[in-house]
Structure formats: structure tokens, C-alpha cells
Scaffold this motif. Sequence first.
Motif, mmCIF file in Angstrom:
data_model
loop_
_atom_site.group_PDB
_atom_site.id
_atom_site.type_symbol
_atom_site.label_atom_id
_atom_site.label_comp_id
_atom_site.label_asym_id
_atom_site.label_seq_id
_atom_site.Cartn_x
_atom_site.Cartn_y
_atom_site.Cartn_z
ATOM 1 N N THR A 61 0.816 -1.210 0.000
ATOM 2 C CA THR A 61 0.000 0.000 0.000
ATOM 3 C C THR A 61 0.853 1.264 0.000
ATOM 4 O O THR A 61 0.449 2.286 -0.554
ATOM 5 N N GLY A 62 2.015 1.213 0.603
ATOM 6 C CA GLY A 62 2.899 2.374 0.578
ATOM 7 C C GLY A 62 3.368 2.699 -0.828
ATOM 8 O O GLY A 62 3.538 3.880 -1.183
ATOM 9 N N LEU A 80 -5.045 -2.334 2.848
ATOM 10 C CA LEU A 80 -4.365 -2.023 4.112
ATOM 11 C C LEU A 80 -4.697 -3.005 5.230
ATOM 12 O O LEU A 80 -3.783 -3.438 5.957
ATOM 13 N N ASN A 119 0.533 -5.292 10.161
ATOM 14 C CA ASN A 119 0.771 -4.043 10.883
ATOM 15 C C ASN A 119 0.569 -4.306 12.369
ATOM 16 O O ASN A 119 -0.546 -4.566 12.810
ATOM 17 N N LYS A 179 -1.962 5.397 8.644
ATOM 18 C CA LYS A 179 -1.832 5.070 7.220
ATOM 19 C C LYS A 179 -3.171 5.252 6.507
ATOM 20 O O LYS A 179 -3.226 5.797 5.398
ATOM 21 N N THR A 229 -3.781 8.889 6.059
ATOM 22 C CA THR A 229 -2.921 9.411 4.987
ATOM 23 C C THR A 229 -3.531 9.143 3.622
ATOM 24 O O THR A 229 -3.622 10.035 2.773
ATOM 25 N N TYR A 249 3.249 6.448 6.732
ATOM 26 C CA TYR A 249 3.952 5.696 5.694
ATOM 27 C C TYR A 249 5.385 6.198 5.499
ATOM 28 O O TYR A 249 5.595 7.387 5.222
ATOM 29 N N GLU A 289 6.934 5.490 2.892
ATOM 30 C CA GLU A 289 6.957 5.726 1.441
ATOM 31 C C GLU A 289 6.334 7.070 1.049
ATOM 32 O O GLU A 289 6.322 7.429 -0.131
ATOM 33 N N ASP A 290 5.790 7.781 1.999
ATOM 34 C CA ASP A 290 5.165 9.081 1.788
ATOM 35 C C ASP A 290 6.187 10.048 1.167
ATOM 36 O O ASP A 290 7.186 10.389 1.789
ATOM 37 N N GLY A 330 5.801 10.407 6.450
ATOM 38 C CA GLY A 330 5.089 9.777 7.551
ATOM 39 C C GLY A 330 4.868 10.662 8.757
ATOM 40 O O GLY A 330 4.398 10.176 9.795
#
Length: 476
Positions: free
Chosen positions: A42-43, A115, A120, A129, A132, A195, A197-198, A203
Motif C-alpha cells: 500500500t505504501g 491495508l 501491521n 496510514k 494518509t 507511511y 513511502e510518503d 510519515g
Amino acid sequence: MKKFKNILYAGGVVASLLLFNSCQNDLTSLNEDPKHPSTVPTGNLLATSMFQGFYYMYTGSVNFNNYRFFTQQWTETTYVQETNYNLTTRAQPRNHFRRMYVYALAPLDQAKKDLPTEINADPDVVNNKWATLEIASIFVWENVVDTFGNVPYKEALQAETIKSPKYDDAKTIYLDLISRLDAAIAKINKAKAGYPEDLVYKGDMNKWLKLANSIKLRLAINLADVDPVTSKSVAESAINSGVIDSNDSSYSLKFDGNTFTNPLFDDLVASGRNDFLPSNVIVNPMNAKSDPRRDAYFTPIGGIYKGGVYGALNTFSNFSHVNPSFLAGNAPANLLSYTEVLFLKAEAAARGYNVGGTAAGLYAAAVTASMTENGISATNATAYLLANPYNSTNWKESIGYEGWVAMWNNPFAAWNFVRRLDNPVLTAPSSSYIGGIPYRMPYSDQEYVVNNANVSSAATAIGGDKATTKLFWDKY
């Protein structure tokens, strides 16, 4: 055996994200290929959506949104159809509609579905997340609604079950987006991360909270003329909860110049073409005011700043150019800035809302923030404000013009200021294809092929599928 998971992004516009779902039964880990996973994390979907959204809201390409021409801040040299609002030859409505639904909204929608299946350990991080993904999605939805008007919303993104989604009323969508923002805000735990990866905030959930409230503020101010009670309540709620309060918390993506390249670099440098210039519509009034931002925005020509004639043929070498600082492959795109938020707060104060400051003070702060953002000294900023003070008698002119100038490099935001405040007053070029200036983008031509009944109904509901039809909130 593998199957593609198709996702509906709008009426009949379907694409495969190549999200492979394995059909193995007993052979599980032995059949897994770590280099080609069966699902996309998902990231990664968040990062993909963010890049696509930033790139195609910010681009200057004639093939997509054309916001820089809608605001008349850029003009063309050799080809002038786009500055005269020809939106059919290059199918810009189709291209932007598709980019937003297929490449920006759909990955976020898929990420929200996936997600819960990811490992997690911390439920607060899961909530962060989800928030976000939701806030990023709402940011795109606002762009879609404020570009087209009524659009597929509740029935969109469901290709497997709904092939021809209905178009929802734009104001109804607005109110739902505000409710969704409130729900996302309630889930945020600022002490925990989001995240990694944001691409923008890495994050940092405190910054996502400020962004969520800033989107609420933007939606609220757009509602001001059509629903002042809701506008005031939502704007004050957003500001009290905490909006973007520094350049550091602006919603700005710095492209890395390699994997993620700034679209203006692609449009004006990598293309090897000299098709675009700053226009006289913005350069001339900035000259008249001796605006110190000219040197940050444009290059001089013969010791002066000279904009190309909007909507006409122009020789590239005879005019000022876009400052190279905006054209680096790794230059940032700032889609919701601290400067914009200050202008929105100034407008809220001018409308009588309780925002913790006066309209004059917030106007001065906004102009100063724009100067600072562009490397202008405090001395020059102060001198400019002394010469161009806030006009409480005609506050729409003060805030509209200065907001438009400050949003020089965020054309969608500039378009909102122009449409909402009717300042600066833009006039249509003599060869306008639409018989005026654009207040919205017409619907995708493909929708009339694959979703004709619904798009035709939407066109009737908004008063005609024309670029000159005003959005529901653009009343005056």
C-alpha cells in the motif's frame, strides 16, 4: 494462473494496475517470487498516486490540464490553440479526467482496501496510514470537482460491479469530503508514524493533520458565496484545529530528478522546445507595481521584463522566459502552500469569520510569505506592502490579485482565486474557441461514448457542458 484486478476510475475508463492475485492453493511460500510480489504494498500505491497527482496537476503540458493558460499566466509561441482555449484537438479534458481517476484516485482506493490485509503490529500506525490515504484521496477529489463540476463519485472506482457510474452533485461531494476529512483527522495519532513511502511528509502525521485542515479551509472558502453558514463554521473549525503554518508543512513534493522528474523540466527543458513564455497579462501589472518577485519569476530581456502577448504568436527570443529555478529536474511542486493558506485566512477574515487575525494583517503576512518563498528580502517586501496596502473597500481585488500573483507556480490554486473573487479581471482572447474564458473544463469526450446517459444528465444539471459554465460555488 494469475488474474488482473480491474478498477473503475470513472464511466467506462478502466485500467489494469497489474496487481497480480495468485491462484495457488497449497503451494504458497514455495511459489512466491520476492521480486514479483502478488500484491503491491500500500505504501507503493500511495507513492505512485502522489507522483501522478503532483505531476499532472502541476504540468504545463498542452496535453493535460492547461491551468497555466486558464489563469493567463503563461502564453505560447508557435502554436496558440491552447491559449485560445481549444480543448478538443488535444483532448485535454479526457486526459486530465483519466489521469486523476486512473492514476491518482484508483491506487489510493486500492490501498485502502488492501491495508487491513497487510501485517501491521501497531493499530495507531494502521489508523495513521488509513488517514494518509484518505487525505491524499480527498486532495485529488477536490481537484476533480473544481475542474469539472458534477462528477462520478459514490459509484466511481467500482469497475467490477458498476460500469456506468452516476454523476454526483458537486456540492454534495464537497460536504461529503468535509465529513471524510473530519473522520480522517479523528484517527490521526501525531505521536506515531505513517507511511515511510510518503513522498512529501515522510510519515509525519502532524503535517498530514495540518494538510487535512488546510484542505478543509480551501473547501470552506470556496463555499462562501453559496453556503456562508457552512463556510464560516468549517473554516473556523479548520483554523482552530491547526492549518499549514510554515513553508516546512506545505504540501510540496520535491522531485528527485531521476525516478520522479519535475514536469516543467520535461515541458521546457528536456523537450528541447521553446513553446511557452510568461504572458503580458501577469508581467505588465507586476511591472506597473515594480514587484520584486519579477526577478524570481522571469528572466529579463534587454534589461526589462517583457511578457508574450497572451493568445497570440510570439517569438521566443523577444520576451522574458520562465526563471530557470522552476525548471530543474528536481525542483519542487507546491500544491498547497503556507502562502495560499494565509491568503485563505485573509479572505476568511474579510468575510467576517473568526480566524485569529485581521484581514489586513493576514493579507500582509500572505504577501510577505510569498516574498520570502521566492527569496525576496524583508526590506523589499515591506516596501512593496507600503506601496500596495490592503484595500478593505475592495478586498476581493486586493486578495484576488495578490493571491493570483503569489500562486504563479501553482496554477490550479491561482484559478480558484480568479474564479472565486473575479480578480484579476481576465478577458478572453479575440480568437477564443469557447466564446469567453474558462470557468471549468468540459467533460471527457469518452464519457459520451461509454457513459452517455449519466454524463448527459450531469451536463444538464450544471447548466450545460461548456467551459464557460460556472461551478456551483462561483456565483459572482
